[in-house]
Design an enzyme around this catalytic site. Structure first.
Site, PDB file in Angstrom:
ATOM      1  CD  GLU A  68     -62.393 -17.947  21.134  1.00 51.93           C
ATOM      2  OE1 GLU A  68     -62.459 -18.965  20.409  1.00 51.93           O
ATOM      3  OE2 GLU A  68     -61.398 -17.206  21.188  1.00 51.93           O
ATOM      4  N   GLY A  92     -66.033 -23.395  26.768  1.00 48.34           N
ATOM      5  CA  GLY A  92     -66.447 -22.705  27.975  1.00 48.34           C
ATOM      6  C   GLY A  92     -65.283 -22.508  28.916  1.00 48.34           C
ATOM      7  CB  THR A 102     -68.873  -9.489  32.946  1.00 43.67           C
ATOM      8  OG1 THR A 102     -69.223 -10.866  33.130  1.00 43.67           O
ATOM      9  CG2 THR A 102     -69.531  -8.660  34.028  1.00 43.67           C
ATOM     10  CG  ASP A 126     -52.944 -17.710  40.147  1.00 44.30           C
ATOM     11  OD1 ASP A 126     -53.769 -18.633  40.027  1.00 44.30           O
ATOM     12  OD2 ASP A 126     -51.743 -17.811  39.834  1.00 44.30           O
ATOM     13  NE  ARG A 138     -60.053 -19.867  38.161  1.00 44.74           N
ATOM     14  CZ  ARG A 138     -59.359 -20.669  37.394  1.00 44.74           C
ATOM     15  NH1 ARG A 138     -58.182 -21.119  37.798  1.00 44.74           N
ATOM     16  NH2 ARG A 138     -59.808 -21.027  36.201  1.00 44.74           N
ATOM     17  CD  GLU A 178     -63.045 -14.643  36.185  1.00 45.45           C
ATOM     18  OE1 GLU A 178     -61.845 -14.596  36.460  1.00 45.45           O
ATOM     19  OE2 GLU A 178     -63.527 -14.151  35.163  1.00 45.45           O
TER      20      GLU A 178
END
Length: 406
Positions: free
Chosen positions: A140, A144, A171, A257, A260, A383
């Site tokens: 938002e 970050g 994205t 998990d 990433r 991410e």
């Protein structure tokens, strides 16, 4: 113990992904880098191919969505050694990103939001949302990498959730069919009340405010989304709607998990592309790269290449381990962050150093080196930034909570 030799089924799938990267992505890579926000129509054919392979039971040839932890792993064997959805997705993401990471992120029905669905959705939700194209909306304007600072709200009104807030840097935010939105159901309860919601593209109150102009991955659309009294069905909340203060933020964090290691794979794919291009340039310039001679006894460029190649191998092995652990039902939060941190840092280092070592041709648009240098930066940011990954690793290694180590 992890077996570093890839099984036959994964080698075949990765090879298919590589062929797509070489024959579809690479030839149009520069076209869509220059034509920012132009939809890559060539990907429609690829989406149909992926869907056909999925329906026939064949391994998918691309995707970053991953699988839920333990996907395809047997549940009765104590000594598990399975290679399931996470490992397959990692290898395919690596190969397609070798072609073009922006195009890889634009493949229909293979969005990052699909990883959130795979991580925390119920079986019934997996049936409903298993074949959607889901982007993920977390960030938002006010924060970050601190995902716990979500201010977007979700209020239950009868049989519907009403969402309000603004999401940035989403994205595939304009092209996807669904958005996985992180929102708080009760801001007074802090991070424990943050849940993820599946918002259909045509939901009333959801709109695209603008598309961002970016440094890299220009083939991928990155949107700012507005949720203004946006209404979705009550059962579109992923997982349990109950707020468990003791469990805290763990539910939605399971998403990372899965994702990433996939982002690490993207960085590894771009890194390998740059190393292969640089090796060709150095060889053509008469610089020999030897594995039998100490680096300090070789040409400076060759010594630098060997250093970068070692970092690439390290990142690759860390990512394999993180995906393997997820497929074998082992907690992999530490390893997921380690792989993302190493691969993200290695990607930016290798691509930019390759531009430097290639000289004038590296900085020009004659090759894709400068593009890979631009593309790689986001892979060290989204991410969870490099700094956030190191903080998570430190907490896991030292046994500290987020309150104890900030």
């Amino acid at each position: 113990m992890i077996n570093l030799e890839l099984p036959k089924k994964l080698r075949a799938s990765a090879n298919q992904a590589h062929q797509v990267a070489a024959q579809i992505f690479r030839p149009i890579s520069r076209k869509y880098d220059l034509g920012e926000h132009e939809y890559p129509v060539e990907l429609d054919t690829m989406a149909a191919m992926v869907d056909g392979l999925s329906d026939s039971g064949t391994q998918k040839i691309s995707g970053a969505s991953g699988g839920r932890s333990g996907d395809e792993a047997p549940s009765t064997d104590v000594l598990l050694n399975a290679n399931g959805g996470n490992m397959s997705a990692l290898l395919n993401a690596l190969e397609t990103s070798w072609g073009d990471v922006g195009l890889m992120l634009s493949i229909p029905y293979q969005g990052l939001g699909n990883a959130a669905i795979a991580a925390v959705a119920t079986d019934e939700q997996l049936e409903r949302f298993g074949k959607v194209w889901a982007s993920m909306a977390i960030t938002e304007p006010s924060f970050g990498s601190d995902s716990a600072a979500v201010t977007t709200t979700a209020v239950l009104d009868g049989d519907e959730w009403v969402l309000n807030g603004e999401k940035i840097f989403v994205t595939a935010g304009q092209r996807s069919t669904h958005i996985v939105v992180w929102a708080s159901v009760d801001r007074s309860l802090g991070r424990a009340a943050i849940k993820s919601f599946v918002v259909p593209r045509d939901a009333p109150g959801l709109s695209v405010a603008r598309l961002e102009h970016k440094l890299g991955i220009k083939a991928s659309d990155t949107a700012v989304l507005l949720l203004q009294d946006c209404r979705i069905p009550k059962d579109n909340i992923l997982g349990s709607p109950e707020v468990n203060v003791e469990k805290g933020f763990a539910g939605v964090m399971q998403t990372f998990d899965n994702t990433r290691p996939m982002v690490a794979a993207m960085a590894i794919g771009v890194t390998r592309a740059a190393l292969e291009e640089l090796r060709t340039i150095l060889t053509d310039a008469g610089i020999e790269i030897s594995y039998d001679t100490p680096p300090n006894n070789q040409h400076a460029a060759a010594a630098e290449f060997l250093r970068m190649e070692a970092d690439y191998e390290s990142a690759y092995l860390l990512a394999l381990r993180a995906a393997w652990m997820a497929d074998n039902k082992k907690p992999n939060s530490l390893e997921a962050s380690m792989s993302k941190a190493k691969a993200g840092r290695t990607g930016t280092d290798v691509t930019l150093k390759s531009v430097e070592l290639a000289g004038a041709v590296g900085y020009s648009q004659r090759l894709l080196l400068e593009k890979w240098g631009r593309d790689s930066k986001i892979l060290d940011i989204f991410e969870g930034t490099q700094q956030i990954q190191q903080l998570i690793v430190a907490r896991r290694v030292l046994g500290k909570t987020s309150a104890e180590l900030k």
